[in-house]
Design an enzyme around this catalytic site. Sequence first.
Site, PDB file in Angstrom:
ATOM      1  N   ASP A 143     -39.525  82.103  35.985  1.00 21.21           N
ATOM      2  CA  ASP A 143     -39.234  81.470  34.871  1.00 21.21           C
ATOM      3  C   ASP A 143     -37.682  80.938  35.015  1.00 21.21           C
ATOM      4  OD1 ASP A 143     -38.722  80.719  32.087  1.00 21.21           O
ATOM      5  OD2 ASP A 143     -39.545  82.539  31.328  1.00 21.21           O
ATOM      6  N   CYS A 146     -40.604  75.660  29.106  1.00 21.39           N
ATOM      7  CA  CYS A 146     -40.276  75.461  30.671  1.00 21.39           C
ATOM      8  C   CYS A 146     -41.372  75.127  31.483  1.00 21.39           C
ATOM      9  CB  CYS A 146     -39.300  76.560  31.236  1.00 21.39           C
ATOM     10  SG  CYS A 146     -37.771  76.632  30.293  1.00 21.39           S
ATOM     11  N   ARG A 147     -42.018  76.127  32.200  1.00 23.43           N
ATOM     12  CA  ARG A 147     -42.928  76.129  33.211  1.00 23.43           C
ATOM     13  C   ARG A 147     -44.236  75.348  32.812  1.00 23.43           C
ATOM     14  NH1 ARG A 147     -43.192  82.312  34.162  1.00 23.43           N
ATOM     15  NH2 ARG A 147     -43.152  82.275  32.231  1.00 23.43           N
ATOM     16  N   SER A 148     -44.790  75.850  31.607  1.00 20.56           N
ATOM     17  CA  SER A 148     -46.171  75.063  31.395  1.00 20.56           C
ATOM     18  C   SER A 148     -46.007  73.666  30.905  1.00 20.56           C
ATOM     19  CB  SER A 148     -46.992  75.871  30.396  1.00 20.56           C
ATOM     20  OG  SER A 148     -46.207  76.310  29.207  1.00 20.56           O
ATOM     21  N   ASN A 174     -43.384  78.376  26.444  1.00 23.74           N
ATOM     22  CA  ASN A 174     -44.198  76.638  26.467  1.00 23.74           C
ATOM     23  C   ASN A 174     -43.081  75.860  26.092  1.00 23.74           C
ATOM     24  OD1 ASN A 174     -46.395  74.771  24.558  1.00 23.74           O
ATOM     25  ND2 ASN A 174     -46.281  74.861  26.747  1.00 23.74           N
ATOM     26  N   CYS A 215     -47.231  79.535  29.699  1.00 29.41           N
ATOM     27  CA  CYS A 215     -46.222  80.510  30.159  1.00 29.41           C
ATOM     28  C   CYS A 215     -45.766  81.012  28.877  1.00 29.41           C
ATOM     29  CB  CYS A 215     -45.058  79.533  30.716  1.00 29.41           C
ATOM     30  SG  CYS A 215     -44.397  78.405  29.494  1.00 29.41           S
TER      31      CYS A 215
END
Length: 160
Positions: free
Chosen positions: A127, A13-15, A11, A8
């Site tokens: 995001d 939140c999402r990934s 690096n 993401c």
Amino acid sequence: MIRVLFVCLGNICRSPMAEAVFRNLVKTRELEDRIEVDSAGTGDWHLCKPPHEGTRALLDRHGISYEGIRARQVLLDDFNRFDYIVCMDANNERDVRAVFGSKADGNAKVFRFMDLLPEKESKDVPDPYYTGNFDEVYELVAEGCERLLDRIRRAHPDNV
């Protein structure tokens, strides 16, 4: 060993959420000796930081460990190291392909996470750093990770 990298922007939140969820899935299926999981960001703002507090709170609620996860940036060597490079949105995919250069052109190992969920309206994982909706992201990540594991099992029946 099959290696999966989630990517993401920062690096945090999402990934890392996808890394933790997929790592937990791999562990519960007793595939830790066959599948390695990591995450990275295209930006360098949060290097060495733990996941965002919203990601940590959500993972805590679901009993999923994020131990050892620290933000890092995508490296050129990641292209050779990982079998699956799963980008959370179109901008991340574009930036990852730019890092990897011509060897990533048309390469199926680099793809968008939402390609795993073609029935969904969105083509990008939103995001939560900006939306604040970590629950929505978790729902997408949990479902997509199951499908990714199915994809890996079909592609590597002798290994997984």
